[in-house]
Design a protein around this motif. Structure first.
Motif, PDB file in Angstrom:
ATOM      1  N   GLY A  72       0.824  -1.203   0.000  1.00  0.00           N
ATOM      2  CA  GLY A  72       0.000   0.000   0.000  1.00  0.00           C
ATOM      3  C   GLY A  72       0.858   1.252   0.000  1.00  0.00           C
ATOM      4  O   GLY A  72       0.633   2.188  -0.777  1.00  0.00           O
ATOM      5  N   ILE A  75       2.384   1.753  -3.367  1.00  0.00           N
ATOM      6  CA  ILE A  75       1.446   2.295  -4.351  1.00  0.00           C
ATOM      7  C   ILE A  75       1.206   3.788  -4.106  1.00  0.00           C
ATOM      8  O   ILE A  75       1.166   4.595  -5.024  1.00  0.00           O
ATOM      9  CB  ILE A  75       0.101   1.520  -4.303  1.00  0.00           C
ATOM     10  N   TYR A  76       1.109   4.112  -2.815  1.00  0.00           N
ATOM     11  CA  TYR A  76       0.836   5.506  -2.475  1.00  0.00           C
ATOM     12  C   TYR A  76       1.971   6.420  -2.919  1.00  0.00           C
ATOM     13  O   TYR A  76       1.758   7.517  -3.426  1.00  0.00           O
ATOM     14  CB  TYR A  76       0.619   5.645  -0.970  1.00  0.00           C
ATOM     15  N   SER A  77       3.212   5.931  -2.737  1.00  0.00           N
ATOM     16  CA  SER A  77       4.340   6.817  -3.005  1.00  0.00           C
ATOM     17  C   SER A  77       4.807   6.772  -4.455  1.00  0.00           C
ATOM     18  O   SER A  77       5.617   7.592  -4.852  1.00  0.00           O
ATOM     19  CB  SER A  77       5.498   6.466  -2.069  1.00  0.00           C
ATOM     20  N   LEU A  81       0.651   5.497 -11.689  1.00  0.00           N
ATOM     21  CA  LEU A  81      -0.239   4.373 -11.395  1.00  0.00           C
ATOM     22  C   LEU A  81       0.308   3.083 -11.990  1.00  0.00           C
ATOM     23  O   LEU A  81       0.311   2.038 -11.348  1.00  0.00           O
ATOM     24  CB  LEU A  81      -1.641   4.664 -11.966  1.00  0.00           C
ATOM     25  N   GLY A  84       3.180   1.305 -10.037  1.00  0.00           N
ATOM     26  CA  GLY A  84       2.643   0.757  -8.794  1.00  0.00           C
ATOM     27  C   GLY A  84       1.815  -0.480  -9.043  1.00  0.00           C
ATOM     28  O   GLY A  84       1.895  -1.475  -8.319  1.00  0.00           O
ATOM     29  N   VAL A 153      -5.845   1.690  -0.529  1.00  0.00           N
ATOM     30  CA  VAL A 153      -4.956   2.810  -0.849  1.00  0.00           C
ATOM     31  C   VAL A 153      -5.260   3.349  -2.243  1.00  0.00           C
ATOM     32  O   VAL A 153      -5.302   4.563  -2.464  1.00  0.00           O
ATOM     33  CB  VAL A 153      -3.470   2.374  -0.743  1.00  0.00           C
ATOM     34  N   THR A 154      -5.492   2.434  -3.173  1.00  0.00           N
ATOM     35  CA  THR A 154      -5.767   2.856  -4.547  1.00  0.00           C
ATOM     36  C   THR A 154      -7.059   3.662  -4.649  1.00  0.00           C
ATOM     37  O   THR A 154      -7.120   4.683  -5.338  1.00  0.00           O
ATOM     38  CB  THR A 154      -5.845   1.626  -5.474  1.00  0.00           C
ATOM     39  N   PHE A 156      -8.249   5.496  -2.402  1.00  0.00           N
ATOM     40  CA  PHE A 156      -7.952   6.782  -1.792  1.00  0.00           C
ATOM     41  C   PHE A 156      -7.108   7.663  -2.706  1.00  0.00           C
ATOM     42  O   PHE A 156      -7.370   8.852  -2.865  1.00  0.00           O
ATOM     43  CB  PHE A 156      -7.210   6.525  -0.473  1.00  0.00           C
ATOM     44  N   ARG A 157      -6.115   7.051  -3.348  1.00  0.00           N
ATOM     45  CA  ARG A 157      -5.132   7.815  -4.096  1.00  0.00           C
ATOM     46  C   ARG A 157      -5.562   8.055  -5.546  1.00  0.00           C
ATOM     47  O   ARG A 157      -5.345   9.121  -6.099  1.00  0.00           O
ATOM     48  CB  ARG A 157      -3.802   7.056  -4.038  1.00  0.00           C
ATOM     49  N   PHE A 158      -6.156   7.033  -6.171  1.00  0.00           N
ATOM     50  CA  PHE A 158      -6.435   7.146  -7.595  1.00  0.00           C
ATOM     51  C   PHE A 158      -7.928   7.184  -7.929  1.00  0.00           C
ATOM     52  O   PHE A 158      -8.305   7.126  -9.088  1.00  0.00           O
ATOM     53  CB  PHE A 158      -5.773   5.997  -8.361  1.00  0.00           C
ATOM     54  N   TYR A 254      -8.302   4.646 -15.362  1.00  0.00           N
ATOM     55  CA  TYR A 254      -7.972   5.798 -14.533  1.00  0.00           C
ATOM     56  C   TYR A 254      -7.824   7.066 -15.378  1.00  0.00           C
ATOM     57  O   TYR A 254      -8.429   8.102 -15.095  1.00  0.00           O
ATOM     58  CB  TYR A 254      -6.674   5.508 -13.781  1.00  0.00           C
TER      59      TYR A 254
END
Lengths: 555, 260
Positions: A72, A75-77, A81, A84, A153-154, A156-158, A254
């Motif tokens: 996670g 992927i976040y850092s 996309l 990750g 996490v995805t 949230f982030r993407f 995405y």
């Protein structure tokens, strides 16, 4: 988790009933299998730490989720996309395949099941569905554990579409992993015996243990975002790598990018796993079942072995025993240790990962400072890092000394006591010699050759001194622990006790040796003098060990 | 009408026939001893009769039903006690027996009571909630016996049921079998241990290499073969006269190959 997944399955009850499936018996079987899953011994978690009455499955799932946190974070850092997601899907396929091979093999290759279930009044549809649901729930539990954090996490982030797509692509990856496992088993079953399969599974288990222990140390450190390029370029071979399909498919969702490349990848991502699944259920599964049936068929005539024509070739251990041992008792112990260590699964599972650390340690120590490997290699000959090469084998092999005293068949050690052996010390020395010759010398020799190549003949004296020093410290270490005869103790009976102190002493001894060695690095003649001294100590210690009487042996 | 009937039953594994045409029929209420050396086809026969193996040649009916067409009707009324202690050993005896009982759709409370009582008779009551992976072979065998009998079957198939049991348990099981027979149950019993079969069987069938080579009561077989115990008959029937000379050779080798 299994229990409430089963509740979801119950939504299909009407469908099951319509197909002639006996729903009560179906759940009886599935519930039992899920219960048994929680009690199986899981290989990716170290054996000694498992206790009865604990739900091993939950522990292992938590472990997987914890690992998912790393993923996670990665992927976040990640700036992009795609990268990750390539990382994530590779990870899913790897983890699922490894889990299936190491742990689920117990279920797949288990045929006591047939003897238990087939004579009971269960119709074949029910049994088939019960097995299918069990396998699916098993996969689902693990895929949830593996993917939960990264998917969250995805989201949230993407954003929502990418997260939703990821749920699908992760399951497609699981399907791929199942296919890979199946293929592996099928190949192994086709060309191998049952014993070989168990061996292969053991090596995968060793690999898994290694991966987990090292993974926890290394992966968090390896995620250095700035080193990864933010852009991803598609090469021709990208079309051959499943994680790339998945990542590109997600990217198209995405970024709402539907150019030719993305569309092809999207199609590949969805169609190939489904196609492979179809091939698997249509062609591979029947063949698999047949192979398994053959495997467990005792009545099958044994392969022709003409008695008397069996070649009387002396095995390696016999030949080495005559070289390294001085009498028949010692030779006997040498061969016994040599053979059992090669065949005993528990020993291999506990010790081989330690051997696996050797190349990793070496890699870390030699190449840790710089980022450019070629550069490092060029600078290597100016450093004193060969000292590590000399003393690392000792460090890894030392752990085998206490391990060989344990064995499942510990009761068989009555044999030592019933035989006319006047000096049990020879049993101990033979045992130790086998460990040294089998596990220490080859590694040491390999390092010597490598060092000779990098540093030249100047290090010969270092390796001679190092050899005697290492052997002396192995003897000291074996002296520090109680003297048990090889393979004579019951496993798991307080196996951990006193270990800490031993590890500390071990460290101290090795540190001291390296220090002494370091202080006289440039003085060759002193080095030879010390080597001679070390050899004399070694000689006396071996004599001392061989002379140990029965009253010094712990029982 | 016979309760079990086999007609021209053959079975092969990848071309090798392990059963070469078995014709047999059995009456209700008998104990049948089915004996033969390892690899003779005993277990395969039992697996066919219990519906574990369904791809074979020939016709088999059990309790008047065809084993391939109506396996469910048969399976409800038979009990099978396999060899090699095949059971889920991560479970406790109670869990295992409840699982089996549920597959026979017995009432849960009833299974529990029954299982406890039966475990008590086998002196396993105090271990009913311990996992079986620590159990000895004899203890597992006792649990298996119970699991094969808990639904009060009409026919009981046993594959080497006494292996691993201690002497007292052997006597107990033998007595249970003969009492079951008096209660009208049919018992089909496979073994290579002669003396057990000799004492409790109404009829003995000897098979070797997939074919029946002798069939009759113990007395009939004794008349047919050498006089003496069944072991002699067995040796005579399977053509294994070599024991004497093998034993002699054994002692010779032992004496001759010594140090120096």
């Amino acid at each position: 988790m299994g229990k409430w997944l089963l509740k979801l399955v119950q939504l299909f009850n009407p469908l099951f009933r319509r197909q002639g499936i006996d729903v009560d018996r179906l759940y009886t079987i599935v519930e039992m299998k899920l219960l048994m899953d929680t009690r199986r011994v899981y290989m990716s978690w170290k054996q000694g730490q498992q206790k009865e009455n604990k739900n091993h499955l939950t522990t292992i799932l938590l472990l997987y989720s914890l690992f998912g946190i790393f993923m996670g974070v990665a992927i976040y850092s990640m700036p992009s996309l795609i990268i990750g997601m390539i990382l994530f899907h590779s990870y899913v396929i790897f983890m699922m395949a490894m889990t299936l091979i190491t742990d689920f093999s117990a279920v797949l290759l288990d045929t006591t099941d047939n003897q238990i279930l087939l004579p009971r009044p269960i119709n074949s549809k029910t049994l088939f569905m019960a097995r299918l649901i069990h396998v699916l729930l098993y996969l689902l539990q693990f895929s949830v554990a593996i993917c939960l954090v990264p998917i969250a996490v995805t989201f949230f982030r993407f954003g929502f579409p990418a997260g939703l797509g990821m749920i699908i692509t992760s399951q497609l990856s699981v399907l791929l992993a199942v296919f890979l496992t199946y293929l592996l088993y099928l190949l192994v079953l086709r060309f191998s015996t049952e014993q070989k399969i168990k061996d292969i599974v053991t090596y995968f288990q060793i690999g898994m243990t290694l991966f987990f222990t090292i993974g926890y140390q290394l992966i968090p450190r390896m995620i250095r975002v700035e080193q990864l390029s933010a852009t991803f370029t598609v090469h021709w071979y990208s079309y051959l790598i499943p994680p790339v399909w998945m990542a590109m498919a997600l990217d198209s969702i995405y970024a709402l990018n539907f150019d030719a490349v993305h569309v092809v990848m999207l199609i590949l991502a969805i169609s190939i796993p489904l196609l492979l699944y179809w091939i698997m259920s249509r062609f591979l599964a029947p063949s698999f079942a047949k192979q398994l049936a053959n495997l467990n068929n005792d009545s099958e005539p044994a392969k022709k072995k003409v008695a008397g024509v069996v070649k009387q070739r002396r095995s390696i251990s016999t030949r080495l025993a005559t070289v390294f041992c001085i009498n028949s008792v010692e030779r006997g112990a040498f061969q016994l240790t040599w053979k059992i260590t090669g065949r005993d699964k528990t020993f291999r599972l506990q010790f081989y990962p330690a051997l696996g650390y050797i190349p990793i340690f070496v890699f870390i120590i030699i190449f840790s400072a710089g980022k450019n490997i070629n550069n490092e290699l060029a600078m290597l000959s100016y450093s004193n890092k060969f000292l590590w090469l000399i003393y690392i084998p000792l460090f890894a092999v030392a752990s085998s000394i206490p391990l060989v005293t344990y064995n499942e068949n510990f009761q068989a050690s009555w044999i030592y006591h019933s035989m006319p052996v006047s000096k049990p010390g020879y049993l101990l020395s033979g045992n130790l010699k086998a460990l040294v010759v089998k596990y220490f010398l080859p590694v040491y020799l390999a390092f010597f050759v490598f060092a000779l190549f990098v540093w030249g003949p100047a290090i010969i004296d270092d390796f001679i001194l190092g050899l005697f020093n290492s052997l002396v410290s192995l003897l000291v270490l074996s002296r520090l622990s109680e003297r048990f005869l090889p393979f004579s103790r019951q496993p798991n009976a307080k196996q951990q006790s006193g270990k800490f102190l031993q590890v500390i002493l071990q460290m101290l001894i090795i540190a001291l040796l390296v220090l002494i060695h370091f202080l006289m690095l440039d003085r060759t003649y002193i080095m030879y003098a010390f080597a001679a001294l070390s050899f004399i100590i070694l000689w006396f210690m071996v004599k001392n060990l061989q002379g140990i009487a029965w009253n010094k042996i712990s029982v | 009408m016979s309760i079990i009937q086999l007609q021209r039953v053959k079975k092969h594994y990848s071309g090798t026939y392990v059963l070469q045409g078995i014709d047999l029929s059995f009456d209700k209420g008998q104990i049948v001893g089915y004996i033969g050396p390892n690899g003779a086809g005993k277990s395969t026969t039992i697996k066919i009769l219990t519906g574990i193996i369904s791809d074979f040649e020939g016709e088999v009916t059990v309790l008047g039903h065809d084993v391939r067409k109506e396996p469910m009707l048969i399976k409800k009324q038979i009990g099978y006690i396999p060899e090699q202690a095949a059971l889920y050993d991560v479970l406790t005896p109670m869990e295992y027996l409840q699982f089996v009982g549920k597959l026979y759709q017995l009432d849960e409370v009833m299974i529990r009571k029954k299982a406890l009582e039966l475990l008590r008779l086998f002196e396993l009551a105090d271990k009913s909630d311990m996992r079986m992976n620590g159990f000895s072979k004899g203890m597992r065998q006792k649990v298996l016996l119970i699991s094969g009998l808990i639904h009060n079957p009409e026919i009981i198939f046993l594959d080497e049921p006494l292996s691993g049991l201690d002497a007292n348990a052997v006597i107990l099981v033998k007595e249970i079998l003969s009492q079951l027979k008096h209660a009208g149950k049919t018992i089909f019993y496979s073994s290579h241990i002669m003396d057990v079969v000799e004492k409790i069987s109404d009829r003995i069938i000897i098979i070797n290499k997939g074919a029946v080579i002798a069939d009759g009561t113990f007395e009939e077989l004794r008349e047919a073969g050498d006089k003496g115990s069944l072991e002699n008959i067995f040796t005579a029937l399977t053509g294994d006269h070599q024991h004497l000379s093998t034993a002699g050779e054994f002692v010779d080798i032992m004496k001759n190959f010594t140090n120096g």
